[in-house]
Design a protein around this motif. Structure first.
Motif, PDB file in Angstrom:
ATOM      1  N   THR A 198       0.821  -1.131  -0.086  1.00  0.00           N
ATOM      2  CA  THR A 198       0.047   0.181  -0.151  1.00  0.00           C
ATOM      3  C   THR A 198       0.631   1.292  -0.016  1.00  0.00           C
ATOM      4  O   THR A 198       0.618   2.169  -0.678  1.00  0.00           O
ATOM      5  CB  THR A 198      -1.069   0.146   1.147  1.00  0.00           C
ATOM      6  N   ALA A 227      -3.906  -2.455   0.022  1.00  0.00           N
ATOM      7  CA  ALA A 227      -5.233  -2.132   0.312  1.00  0.00           C
ATOM      8  C   ALA A 227      -5.561  -1.183  -0.882  1.00  0.00           C
ATOM      9  O   ALA A 227      -6.675  -0.589  -1.034  1.00  0.00           O
ATOM     10  CB  ALA A 227      -5.260  -1.163   1.778  1.00  0.00           C
ATOM     11  N   VAL A 228      -4.696  -1.345  -1.831  1.00  0.00           N
ATOM     12  CA  VAL A 228      -4.855  -0.117  -2.882  1.00  0.00           C
ATOM     13  C   VAL A 228      -6.238  -0.444  -3.692  1.00  0.00           C
ATOM     14  O   VAL A 228      -6.987   0.493  -3.930  1.00  0.00           O
ATOM     15  CB  VAL A 228      -3.638  -0.445  -3.897  1.00  0.00           C
ATOM     16  N   TYR A 230      -8.947  -1.864  -2.813  1.00  0.00           N
ATOM     17  CA  TYR A 230     -10.178  -1.571  -2.043  1.00  0.00           C
ATOM     18  C   TYR A 230     -10.462  -0.099  -1.697  1.00  0.00           C
ATOM     19  O   TYR A 230     -11.666   0.289  -1.694  1.00  0.00           O
ATOM     20  CB  TYR A 230      -9.930  -2.287  -0.500  1.00  0.00           C
ATOM     21  N   HIS A 231      -9.354   0.482  -1.797  1.00  0.00           N
ATOM     22  CA  HIS A 231      -9.331   2.200  -1.704  1.00  0.00           C
ATOM     23  C   HIS A 231      -9.218   3.070  -2.876  1.00  0.00           C
ATOM     24  O   HIS A 231      -8.549   4.041  -2.633  1.00  0.00           O
ATOM     25  CB  HIS A 231      -8.496   2.649  -0.628  1.00  0.00           C
ATOM     26  N   TRP A 232      -9.428   2.514  -3.854  1.00  0.00           N
ATOM     27  CA  TRP A 232      -9.018   3.044  -5.242  1.00  0.00           C
ATOM     28  C   TRP A 232      -9.800   4.550  -5.222  1.00  0.00           C
ATOM     29  O   TRP A 232      -8.931   5.381  -5.834  1.00  0.00           O
ATOM     30  CB  TRP A 232      -9.506   2.253  -6.398  1.00  0.00           C
ATOM     31  N   ARG A 234     -10.304   6.306  -2.854  1.00  0.00           N
ATOM     32  CA  ARG A 234      -9.540   7.415  -2.037  1.00  0.00           C
ATOM     33  C   ARG A 234      -7.967   7.992  -2.850  1.00  0.00           C
ATOM     34  O   ARG A 234      -7.707   9.037  -2.593  1.00  0.00           O
ATOM     35  CB  ARG A 234      -8.844   6.711  -0.699  1.00  0.00           C
ATOM     36  N   TYR A 235      -7.440   6.862  -3.602  1.00  0.00           N
ATOM     37  CA  TYR A 235      -6.391   7.409  -4.211  1.00  0.00           C
ATOM     38  C   TYR A 235      -6.413   8.297  -5.478  1.00  0.00           C
ATOM     39  O   TYR A 235      -5.972   9.269  -5.676  1.00  0.00           O
ATOM     40  CB  TYR A 235      -5.507   6.068  -4.605  1.00  0.00           C
TER      41      TYR A 235
END
Length: 341
Positions: A198, A227-228, A230-232, A234-235
Motif C-alpha cells: 500500500t 489495500a490499493v 479496496y481504496h481506489w 481514495r487514491y
C-alpha cells in the motif's frame, strides 16, 4: 502457457539456513571464523523442488514460475554490508541452480544485498552479476530494509536512482517486496507485507517525474496491491486534491499488480479495479499461507482457482496468465521465444 510471476525458494535444503545461522553467530561474536556456504548437491536441490513447488505447480495446472530467494529470509535489517552480500550471493546462486536444473519450469529473480540506509553499489553489482552472468530476468527490491521502521526514502527519491539506471539498462523489472518485520506492531505476513504494498503505491503516485526520467522502469506490486484496490477511490481523490495525474496513469507501462489474493471476492475486486492489462498471475505458493479454506476446500494460495472464477475472455486470460508477464519481464520473453515457447 501459465506463468506464475511470484515464487520463492522456501524449501531450501537445511545447509542454507545453517550458513545464515553461522553468519549471525559471527556478527554476535567476531572471533568466530567467517562462514562459508555448505555444499548442497544437485540431488538435494531436485528433491527440495520436485516434491514441493514443482509438484504443486503441475497439480494446479501451471507451467512456469519466476523463482527468487525466500522473501522473509532476505533479512535486510541486518546492517553489515559484507554479510548482506554473502547472503544474497548464496541465495541467488541456489535459485540459479534450480533454474538450471529445471529450465522448462523456472527462471530466476534475484535478491539484492540491501542494508538500512546502505549504499546501493553492492545491489547494483549483484544485479549485474545475476542478469549478465547467470541469466536472471528480474529482481526483488525491498522498499524498507529496516524491517518495519521505514527509515529509507520513498522509491521516488534519487537515493534509488543508481539501481533504476541499472534496471533500465538491463531491461529488468523489480517486484517491490519487503522482508521480515522487526517491529512487533507489524506482523510480517499479515501487516508488514500489505502495509508495504500500500505504501509503495502511495509513494509512486508522486512518480510522474520518476517515470519521465526512467520511462522503461517497471514495478510489480505483490499481494494484489495491499489495500490499493479496496481504496481506489481514495487514491483517485487524493491525486486530484494534490494536483497529480490520475493513478490509472501509473498502470499503463510502469506499475503492475500480481494476483496473490487468497479469496474469490478479493480477486473479483482486484480485476474490476485494476483490469486485465496490468495483472500478472501469481500465487506465492508454499509461502505466506498454507492449507485450504475449510469453507470452500480450495487451498488458500491456489490463486488459479480464483482467477478461473473471474470468467474472463480468452484474450484477458491470455494477458493475465502469460502475456503480461512476458511484457513486464522482457528477458523472460526473449528466453521463451528463443526456446519456441
Amino acid at each position: 502457457m501459465i506463468i506464475d510471476c511470484h515464487g520463492h525458494y522456501t524449501t531450501t535444503p537445511p545447509q542454507h539456513q545453517a550458513f545464515r545461522d553461522a553468519q549471525l553467530a559471527r556478527l554476535a561474536d567476531p572471533s568466530l571464523p567467517v562462514p562459508r556456504p555448505e555444499r548442497i548437491s544437485d540431488d538435494e536441490i531436485r528433491d527440495s523442488v520436485e516434491n514441493h513447488q514443482l509438484k504443486v505447480l503441475r497439480r494446479r495446472g501451471g507451467d512456469f514460475m519466476l523463482f527468487s530467494p525466500k522473501a522473509s529470509g532476505m533479512e535486510h535489517h541486518v546492517t553489515d554490508p559484507a554479510t548482506a552480500r554473502a547472503w544474497a550471493t548464496a541465495g541467488n546462486d541456489l535459485v540459479h541452480r534450480v533454474a538450471t536444473l529445471f529450465p522448462a519450469h523456472f527462471a530466476a529473480v534475484c535478491q539484492l544485498p540491501q542494508t538500512p540506509g546502505g549504499d546501493l553499489a553492492g545491489s547494483v553489482a549483484e544485479l549485474r552479476r545475476c542478469v549478465e552472468e547467470l541469466g536472471f530476468v528480474g529482481c526483488n527490491l525491498n522498499p524498507d530494509p529496516s524491517g518495519g521502521h521505514w527509515t529509507s526514502p520513498p522509491l521516488t527519491d534519487p537515493y534509488w536512482f543508481p539501481l533504476y539506471e541499472a534496471m533500465s539498462e538491463l531491461g529488468v523489472p523489480a517486484m517491490v517486496h519487503v522482508s521480515s518485520s522487526c517491529n512487533p506492531a507489524f506482523h510480517t505476513l499479515g501487516a508488514h507485507y500489505l502495509n508495504a504494498d500500500t505504501s509503495v503505491f502511495a509513494q509512486l503516485m508522486g512518480g510522474a517525474e520518476l517515470f519521465a526520467r526512467f520511462p522503461a522502469l517497471r514495478f510489480v506490486i505483490p499481494h494484489g496491491g495491499g489495500a490499493v484496490p479496496y481504496h481506489w477511490g481514495r487514491y483517485r481523490g487524493l491525486a486530484m486534491r494534490e494536483g497529480r495525474p490520475d493513478p490509472a496513469e501509473l498502470l499503463r507501462e510502469n506499475v503492475f499488480f500480481d494476483t496473490c489474493v487468497y479469496h474469490q471476492p478479493g480477486i473479483d475486486l482486484l480485476h474490476r479495479v485494476i483490469g486485465a492489462d496490468n495483472l500478472l498471475f501469481a500465487s506465492e505458493m508454499l509461502g505466506a499461507v498454507r492449507g485450504a479454506d475449510p469453507a470452500t476446500g480450495i487451498e488458500w494460495d491456489d490463486t488459479k482457482a480464483y482467477v478461473d472464477g473471474l470468467k474472463l475472455t480468452d484474450e484477458e486470460y491470455a494477458k493475465v496468465f502469460e502475456g503480461n508477464a512476458r511484457r513486464v519481464y522482457p528477458r523472460l520473453d526473449a528466453r521463451l521465444t528463443a526456446e519456441g515457447r
